[in-house]
Design a protein around this motif. Structure first.
Motif, mmCIF file in Angstrom:
data_model
loop_
_atom_site.group_PDB
_atom_site.id
_atom_site.type_symbol
_atom_site.label_atom_id
_atom_site.label_comp_id
_atom_site.label_asym_id
_atom_site.label_seq_id
_atom_site.Cartn_x
_atom_site.Cartn_y
_atom_site.Cartn_z
ATOM 1 N N ALA A 19 0.862 -1.177 -0.014
ATOM 2 C CA ALA A 19 0.014 0.140 -0.072
ATOM 3 C C ALA A 19 0.946 1.255 -0.016
ATOM 4 O O ALA A 19 0.372 2.335 -0.468
ATOM 5 N N PHE A 20 1.875 1.220 0.892
ATOM 6 C CA PHE A 20 2.974 2.482 0.700
ATOM 7 C C PHE A 20 3.222 3.000 -0.456
ATOM 8 O O PHE A 20 3.151 4.136 -0.892
ATOM 9 N N PRO A 21 3.839 2.099 -1.497
ATOM 10 C CA PRO A 21 4.363 2.702 -2.581
ATOM 11 C C PRO A 21 3.019 3.065 -3.793
ATOM 12 O O PRO A 21 3.099 3.807 -4.460
ATOM 13 N N LEU A 22 1.993 2.343 -3.458
ATOM 14 C CA LEU A 22 0.857 2.535 -4.199
ATOM 15 C C LEU A 22 0.367 4.070 -3.730
ATOM 16 O O LEU A 22 -0.318 4.957 -4.748
ATOM 17 N N ALA A 23 0.250 4.419 -2.595
ATOM 18 C CA ALA A 23 -0.045 5.664 -2.201
ATOM 19 C C ALA A 23 0.812 6.868 -2.496
ATOM 20 O O ALA A 23 0.316 7.932 -3.095
ATOM 21 N N LEU A 24 2.105 6.442 -2.357
ATOM 22 C CA LEU A 24 3.064 7.511 -3.237
ATOM 23 C C LEU A 24 3.027 7.807 -4.628
ATOM 24 O O LEU A 24 2.848 8.793 -5.009
ATOM 25 N N LEU A 25 2.551 6.615 -5.147
ATOM 26 C CA LEU A 25 2.246 6.787 -6.653
ATOM 27 C C LEU A 25 1.147 7.683 -7.041
ATOM 28 O O LEU A 25 0.890 8.452 -7.639
ATOM 29 N N ALA A 26 0.001 7.367 -6.099
ATOM 30 C CA ALA A 26 -1.346 8.101 -6.354
ATOM 31 C C ALA A 26 -1.123 9.545 -5.950
ATOM 32 O O ALA A 26 -1.648 10.565 -6.667
ATOM 33 N N ARG A 27 -0.170 9.923 -4.916
ATOM 34 C CA ARG A 27 0.133 11.035 -4.624
ATOM 35 C C ARG A 27 0.933 11.817 -5.648
ATOM 36 O O ARG A 27 0.797 13.363 -6.020
ATOM 37 N N ARG A 28 1.824 11.358 -6.141
ATOM 38 C CA ARG A 28 2.837 12.027 -7.363
ATOM 39 C C ARG A 28 2.186 12.244 -8.625
ATOM 40 O O ARG A 28 2.359 13.409 -9.331
ATOM 41 N N SER A 29 1.305 11.305 -8.997
ATOM 42 C CA SER A 29 0.628 11.694 -10.218
ATOM 43 C C SER A 29 -1.007 11.555 -10.243
ATOM 44 O O SER A 29 -1.561 10.658 -9.579
#
Length: 237
Positions: free
Chosen positions: A47-57
């Motif tokens: 979930a952590f990298p997915l959340a970072l991905l969603a925040r970045r783009s």
């Protein structure tokens, strides 16, 4: 003899059942805890990298949140059936299904926590020479921790409940006992396993709440300060 009467009478509450099946109850509880802990831990790592991905783009935020939401709507029986060709009748099947279910809660809470970090705190850190990585780990993540831990608590309690469904492949912890007892309506086993599930969920929530308070001591200070100000205002009035 009197103790065994409750087994013969098929009572809901039976001390003899607890005594004679203590090892079975312990093994089922340990399996339940193990599956829950592994599922939530892996869920966090995903979930952590997915959340970072969603925040970045912003273009990816919708698909990421949409996909994790759709996964949560899939019935557990259908989910395990879809995963069956990949994992067979194994604990990995149950863990993978539980990980997918946990993503809805974890991704949203991590993202909400990161987005709630005050802009002035990030600007101050950048002014002190913090790079993106250091800013994330030393400023943003600590400030987002209350929301992150709230998500972990909800995901953990939810996973404890969903773990029982793993009994359909023999990997459901306390759910195995419930399923085994239902055909014969073994009341003591159904009630005991169900109560243990509730106790596990309650204990996990309390434990994680304690961890949250240890990781976010400033929230206690802010709460205490607010209480002092309120008391002082009331006295002044």
């Amino acid at each position: 003899m009197a103790g065994q009467n409750c087994l013969v009478a098929n009572d809901w509450i039976c001390g003899e059942y607890l005594r004679s099946r203590s090892q079975e109850l312990t093994d089922a509880t340990v399996q339940h805890i193990w599956i829950t802990a592994v599922s939530v831990a892996i869920g966090l790592l995903v979930a952590f990298p997915l959340a970072l991905l969603a925040r970045r783009s912003r273009r990816l935020a919708g698909p990421v949140l949409g996909l994790t939401t759709v996964l949560y709507t899939v019935p557990s029986l259908a989910m395990f059936s879809l995963l069956l060709p990949l994992f067979g009748l194994s604990a990995a099947l149950v863990v993978t299904g539980l990980v997918l279910y946990s993503l809805t809660i974890l991704v949203r809470n991590i993202l909400a926590g990161l987005e709630a970090v005050p802009q002035e705190a990030k600007e101050a850190a950048r002014g002190m020479g913090y790079g993106p990585g250091r800013l994330l780990w030393e400023v943003e993540l600590p400030l987002a921790m209350p929301a992150v831990m709230a998500g972990v608590r909800i995901a953990t309690v939810s996973t404890i409940a969903l773990t029982t469904v793993g009994s359909i492949v023999g990997r459901g912890g306390l759910g195995n006992l419930i399923e085994d007892a239902l055909p014969s309506f073994f009341k003591a086993q159904v009630l005991t396993a169900s109560v243990l599930c509730v106790l596990l969920a309650t204990a996990a929530d309390v434990l994680l709440l304690g961890v949250q308070r240890l990781l976010t001591p400033w929230t206690r200070i802010r709460t205490a300060h607010g209480a002092v100000v309120t008391a002082a205002t009331g006295e002044g009035a």
